[in-house]
Design a protein around this motif. Structure first.
Motif, PDB file in Angstrom:
ATOM      1  N   MET A   1       0.848  -1.273   0.146  1.00 20.58           N
ATOM      2  CA  MET A   1       0.201  -0.152  -0.054  1.00 20.58           C
ATOM      3  C   MET A   1       0.914   1.411   0.028  1.00 20.58           C
ATOM      4  N   LEU A   2       0.296   2.322  -0.325  1.00 23.72           N
ATOM      5  CA  LEU A   2       0.914   3.595  -0.348  1.00 23.72           C
ATOM      6  C   LEU A   2       0.742   4.125   1.218  1.00 23.72           C
ATOM      7  N   CYS A   3       1.521   5.073   1.820  1.00 23.78           N
ATOM      8  CA  CYS A   3       1.364   5.638   3.063  1.00 23.78           C
ATOM      9  C   CYS A   3       2.192   6.869   3.146  1.00 23.78           C
ATOM     10  N   ASP A   4       1.637   7.605   4.087  1.00 28.77           N
ATOM     11  CA  ASP A   4       2.361   8.803   4.397  1.00 28.77           C
ATOM     12  C   ASP A   4       2.428   8.641   6.023  1.00 28.77           C
ATOM     13  N   ALA A   5       3.715   8.287   6.402  1.00 32.09           N
ATOM     14  CA  ALA A   5       3.890   7.917   7.931  1.00 32.09           C
ATOM     15  C   ALA A   5       3.565   9.218   8.819  1.00 32.09           C
ATOM     16  N   ARG A   6       3.516  10.261   8.207  1.00 33.43           N
ATOM     17  CA  ARG A   6       3.190  11.472   9.066  1.00 33.43           C
ATOM     18  C   ARG A   6       1.600  11.571   9.390  1.00 33.43           C
ATOM     19  N   ASP A   7       0.887  11.065   8.680  1.00 33.09           N
ATOM     20  CA  ASP A   7      -0.552  11.011   8.562  1.00 33.09           C
ATOM     21  C   ASP A   7      -1.279   9.857   9.481  1.00 33.09           C
ATOM     22  N   ARG A   8      -1.685  10.394  10.241  1.00 37.20           N
ATOM     23  CA  ARG A   8      -2.289   9.234  11.411  1.00 37.20           C
ATOM     24  C   ARG A   8      -3.358   8.288  10.880  1.00 37.20           C
ATOM     25  N   ASP A   9      -4.049   8.705  10.048  1.00 34.57           N
ATOM     26  CA  ASP A   9      -5.170   8.101   9.444  1.00 34.57           C
ATOM     27  C   ASP A   9      -4.605   6.925   8.577  1.00 34.57           C
ATOM     28  N   MET A  10      -3.525   7.200   7.690  1.00 30.11           N
ATOM     29  CA  MET A  10      -2.893   6.576   6.814  1.00 30.11           C
ATOM     30  C   MET A  10      -2.121   5.026   7.377  1.00 30.11           C
ATOM     31  N   ALA A  11      -1.397   5.921   8.530  1.00 29.76           N
ATOM     32  CA  ALA A  11      -0.538   4.963   9.328  1.00 29.76           C
ATOM     33  C   ALA A  11      -1.500   3.744  10.072  1.00 29.76           C
ATOM     34  N   ARG A  12      -2.526   4.124  10.751  1.00 29.86           N
ATOM     35  CA  ARG A  12      -3.428   3.462  11.401  1.00 29.86           C
ATOM     36  C   ARG A  12      -3.921   2.474  10.410  1.00 29.86           C
ATOM     37  N   SER A  13      -4.347   2.993   8.845  1.00 34.24           N
ATOM     38  CA  SER A  13      -4.843   1.949   8.214  1.00 34.24           C
ATOM     39  C   SER A  13      -3.859   0.717   7.982  1.00 34.24           C
ATOM     40  N   ALA A  14      -2.664   1.209   7.931  1.00 34.78           N
ATOM     41  CA  ALA A  14      -1.517   0.264   7.481  1.00 34.78           C
ATOM     42  C   ALA A  14      -1.509  -0.756   8.507  1.00 34.78           C
ATOM     43  N   LEU A  15      -1.698  -0.235   9.807  1.00 38.88           N
ATOM     44  CA  LEU A  15      -1.643  -1.090  11.000  1.00 38.88           C
ATOM     45  C   LEU A  15      -2.992  -1.896  11.020  1.00 38.88           C
ATOM     46  N   VAL A  16      -4.037  -1.502  10.417  1.00 38.11           N
ATOM     47  CA  VAL A  16      -5.010  -2.515  10.552  1.00 38.11           C
ATOM     48  C   VAL A  16      -5.120  -3.680   9.477  1.00 38.11           C
ATOM     49  N   ALA A  17      -4.197  -3.069   8.449  1.00 34.04           N
ATOM     50  CA  ALA A  17      -4.209  -3.891   7.018  1.00 34.04           C
ATOM     51  C   ALA A  17      -3.251  -5.305   7.761  1.00 34.04           C
ATOM     52  N   LEU A  18      -1.914  -4.949   8.474  1.00 29.53           N
ATOM     53  CA  LEU A  18      -1.138  -5.847   8.945  1.00 29.53           C
ATOM     54  C   LEU A  18      -1.971  -6.719   9.883  1.00 29.53           C
ATOM     55  N   VAL A  19      -2.692  -6.245  10.890  1.00 31.63           N
ATOM     56  CA  VAL A  19      -3.354  -7.344  11.657  1.00 31.63           C
ATOM     57  C   VAL A  19      -3.975  -7.977  11.041  1.00 31.63           C
ATOM     58  N   GLU A  20      -4.953  -7.587  10.066  1.00 28.48           N
ATOM     59  CA  GLU A  20      -6.052  -8.655   9.237  1.00 28.48           C
ATOM     60  C   GLU A  20      -5.080  -9.511   8.325  1.00 28.48           C
ATOM     61  N   HIS A  21      -4.157  -9.127   7.963  1.00 35.83           N
ATOM     62  CA  HIS A  21      -3.052 -10.287   7.204  1.00 35.83           C
ATOM     63  C   HIS A  21      -2.492 -11.264   7.945  1.00 35.83           C
ATOM     64  N   ALA A  22      -2.233 -10.865   9.286  1.00 35.52           N
ATOM     65  CA  ALA A  22      -1.582 -11.627  10.024  1.00 35.52           C
ATOM     66  C   ALA A  22      -2.460 -12.605  10.608  1.00 35.52           C
ATOM     67  N   LEU A  23      -3.942 -12.281  10.968  1.00 38.22           N
ATOM     68  CA  LEU A  23      -4.865 -13.310  11.404  1.00 38.22           C
ATOM     69  C   LEU A  23      -5.198 -14.149  10.276  1.00 38.22           C
ATOM     70  N   GLN A  24      -5.339 -13.519   8.771  1.00 37.21           N
ATOM     71  CA  GLN A  24      -5.686 -14.368   7.757  1.00 37.21           C
ATOM     72  C   GLN A  24      -4.490 -15.271   7.676  1.00 37.21           C
ATOM     73  N   THR A  25      -3.220 -15.042   7.973  1.00 39.96           N
ATOM     74  CA  THR A  25      -2.034 -15.986   7.819  1.00 39.96           C
ATOM     75  C   THR A  25      -2.207 -17.053   8.783  1.00 39.96           C
ATOM     76  N   SER A  26      -2.674 -16.518   9.836  1.00 35.68           N
ATOM     77  CA  SER A  26      -2.737 -17.674  11.167  1.00 35.68           C
ATOM     78  C   SER A  26      -3.602 -18.764  10.781  1.00 35.68           C
ATOM     79  N   LYS A  27      -4.720 -18.370   9.969  1.00 37.47           N
ATOM     80  CA  LYS A  27      -5.854 -19.239   9.792  1.00 37.47           C
ATOM     81  C   LYS A  27      -5.331 -20.294   8.614  1.00 37.47           C
ATOM     82  N   VAL A  28      -4.429 -19.971   7.872  1.00 37.37           N
ATOM     83  CA  VAL A  28      -4.313 -20.766   6.758  1.00 37.37           C
ATOM     84  C   VAL A  28      -3.419 -22.273   7.236  1.00 37.37           C
TER      85      VAL A  28
END
Length: 199
Positions: free
Chosen positions: A172-199
């Motif tokens: 994804m594209l991100c601006d590390a200075r932008d709180r909302d974009m950084a939060r979105s990246a963290l949400v994407a990571l948690v979702e990906h990690a949970l999905q990976t753990s179910k495989v």
């Protein structure tokens, strides 16, 4: 204070700050890609930083190519905290970017559910070591391309191809200075990690 066997601990108030789930995540990447900035942008507490001023001792040791104006460097880690509604709390650990501090990564990564690998599209080669680290240890990660002022814009597909990451790795594209974009990246990571753990 010691409690006798017959005494009970008073019940906690409903509004006490107790998360239902705590997760450890890493913010990784090469030197000067914006790890400290991202942790600071999203942390709900004053972030712990271990930044020190760059000195002449780093000349010839640290690669400052592309970040010549950088005056400080993380020498241990950054730490922050972010709580989401529903009781999920993330503990954020920013890794040091210079090669001379990579020996600490295994210790910092212990117990982490995954990582955001921040990349600077002007210096993609600085990201390869981070990606290799998480791939070799089978730790889930997402790639977030930090937007730097004046840098050429690339599409997600172009960044994915240049980094040669697996198709299931979110990019994804991100601006590390932008709180909302950084939060979105963290949400994407948690979702990906949970999905990976179910495989």
């Amino acid at each position: 204070m010691n409690f006798a066997a017959s005494e009970t601990v008073p019940p906690r108030d409903a509004d006490d700050d107790v998360p239902l789930h705590t997760l450890k995540v890493l913010v990784a990447g090469g030197f000067g890609v914006g790890k400290t900035t991202l942790v600071g942008a999203v942390s709900e507490v004053h972030p712990l930083r271990t930044e020190e001023t760059l000195t002449d001792a780093s000349v010839g040791v640290d690669d400052l190519g592309g970040v010549e104006r950088k005056t400080t460097t993380t020498v241990a880690m950054d730490f922050g905290r972010l709580t989401f509604s529903g009781g999920v709390r993330l503990y954020l650990f920013g890794t040091p970017g210079q090669e001379r501090f990579w020996f600490m990564w295994d210790q910092i990564a212990y117990g982490a559910i995954g990582a955001i690998v921040l990349v600077d599209t002007r210096r993609l080669t600085t990201s390869f070591a981070s990606i290799d680290f998480f791939e070799q240890r089978e730790i889930p990660f997402v790639v977030a391309a930090n937007r730097f002022d004046g840098a050429r814009a690339y599409t997600v597909e172009e960044i994915r191809d240049a980094l040669d990451v697996d198709p299931e790795v979110p990019v994804m594209l991100c601006d590390a200075r932008d709180r909302d974009m950084a939060r979105s990246a963290l949400v994407a990571l948690v979702e990906h990690a949970l999905q990976t753990s179910k495989v």
